[in-house]
Design a protein around this motif. Structure first.
Motif, short mmCIF file in Angstrom:
data_model
loop_
_atom_site.label_atom_id
_atom_site.label_comp_id
_atom_site.label_asym_id
_atom_site.label_seq_id
_atom_site.Cartn_x
_atom_site.Cartn_y
_atom_site.Cartn_z
N GLU A 1 7.15 1.98 3.35
CA GLU A 1 8.56 1.60 3.45
C GLU A 1 8.72 0.11 3.17
O GLU A 1 7.97 -0.72 3.67
N GLY A 2 9.67 -0.23 2.34
CA GLY A 2 9.92 -1.61 1.97
C GLY A 2 9.17 -2.05 0.73
O GLY A 2 9.41 -3.13 0.21
N CYS A 3 8.26 -1.23 0.23
CA CYS A 3 7.46 -1.60 -0.95
C CYS A 3 7.79 -0.73 -2.17
O CYS A 3 7.11 -0.84 -3.18
N GLU A 4 8.79 0.12 -2.07
CA GLU A 4 9.08 1.06 -3.14
C GLU A 4 9.34 0.38 -4.48
O GLU A 4 8.95 0.88 -5.52
N LYS A 5 9.98 -0.77 -4.47
CA LYS A 5 10.31 -1.48 -5.71
C LYS A 5 9.08 -2.11 -6.36
O LYS A 5 9.13 -2.52 -7.51
N LEU A 6 7.99 -2.19 -5.62
CA LEU A 6 6.76 -2.80 -6.13
C LEU A 6 5.77 -1.77 -6.66
O LEU A 6 4.62 -2.10 -6.94
N GLY B 1 0.82 -1.20 0.00
CA GLY B 1 0.00 0.00 0.00
C GLY B 1 0.85 1.25 0.00
O GLY B 1 2.08 1.19 -0.02
N GLY B 2 0.16 2.36 0.03
CA GLY B 2 0.85 3.63 0.05
C GLY B 2 -0.14 4.77 0.19
O GLY B 2 -1.33 4.55 0.41
N GLU C 1 4.19 -2.56 -10.17
CA GLU C 1 3.34 -3.76 -10.06
C GLU C 1 2.07 -3.42 -9.27
O GLU C 1 0.98 -3.86 -9.62
N PHE C 2 2.20 -2.61 -8.21
CA PHE C 2 1.05 -2.19 -7.43
C PHE C 2 0.07 -1.40 -8.29
O PHE C 2 -1.13 -1.67 -8.28
N MET C 3 0.58 -0.44 -9.06
CA MET C 3 -0.30 0.39 -9.88
C MET C 3 -1.01 -0.45 -10.95
O MET C 3 -2.21 -0.28 -11.18
N ARG C 4 -0.29 -1.37 -11.60
CA ARG C 4 -0.92 -2.24 -12.59
C ARG C 4 -1.98 -3.14 -11.97
O ARG C 4 -3.08 -3.28 -12.51
#
Length: 109
Positions: free
Chosen positions: A75-80, A58-59, A83-86
């Motif tokens: 924090e910790g999900c920045e690289k995703l 999330g964000g 993929e999150f948006m798609r």
């Protein structure tokens, strides 16, 4: 499923015969249809979804004068982020699309 469920907003939004094509257009529509009292802070919305691999990410989505500006991942999900948006866009579209359109887009197996 995208964890945004505004009160009083129709589950069948009108995109004038098309679904949103980008994450920003989806967020602009959701922002426009969400009552102000649903926001924790003015122009900031919390979003979460479960990715296909089962991980929940999330964000925070930031708006400026009602327009999408930025998505800041937890924090910790920045690289995703991509993929999150798609995933969020695909799940949102599959939830609001008619059955006929879902079949056409291949959302139904």
């Amino acid at each position: 499923m995208l964890a945004i469920q505004p009160v009083g907003v129709s589950k069948q939004p009108s995109f004038k015969a098309h679904l949103p094509k980008t994450f920003s257009s989806m967020m602009n529509y959701i922002y426009k249809k969400t009552p102000e009292d649903m926001f924790e802070y003015k122009d900031i919305m919390r979003v979460e979804t479960k990715l296909d691999n089962g991980r929940e990410v999330g964000g925070m989505v930031y708006f400026w004068h009602g327009k999408y500006q930025n998505l800041v991942m937890d924090e910790g999900c920045e690289k995703l982020r991509q993929e999150f948006m798609r995933t969020a866009l695909k799940r949102y579209n599959s939830n609001i699309a008619s059955l006929r359109l879902q079949e056409k887009l291949g959302y139904l197996a």
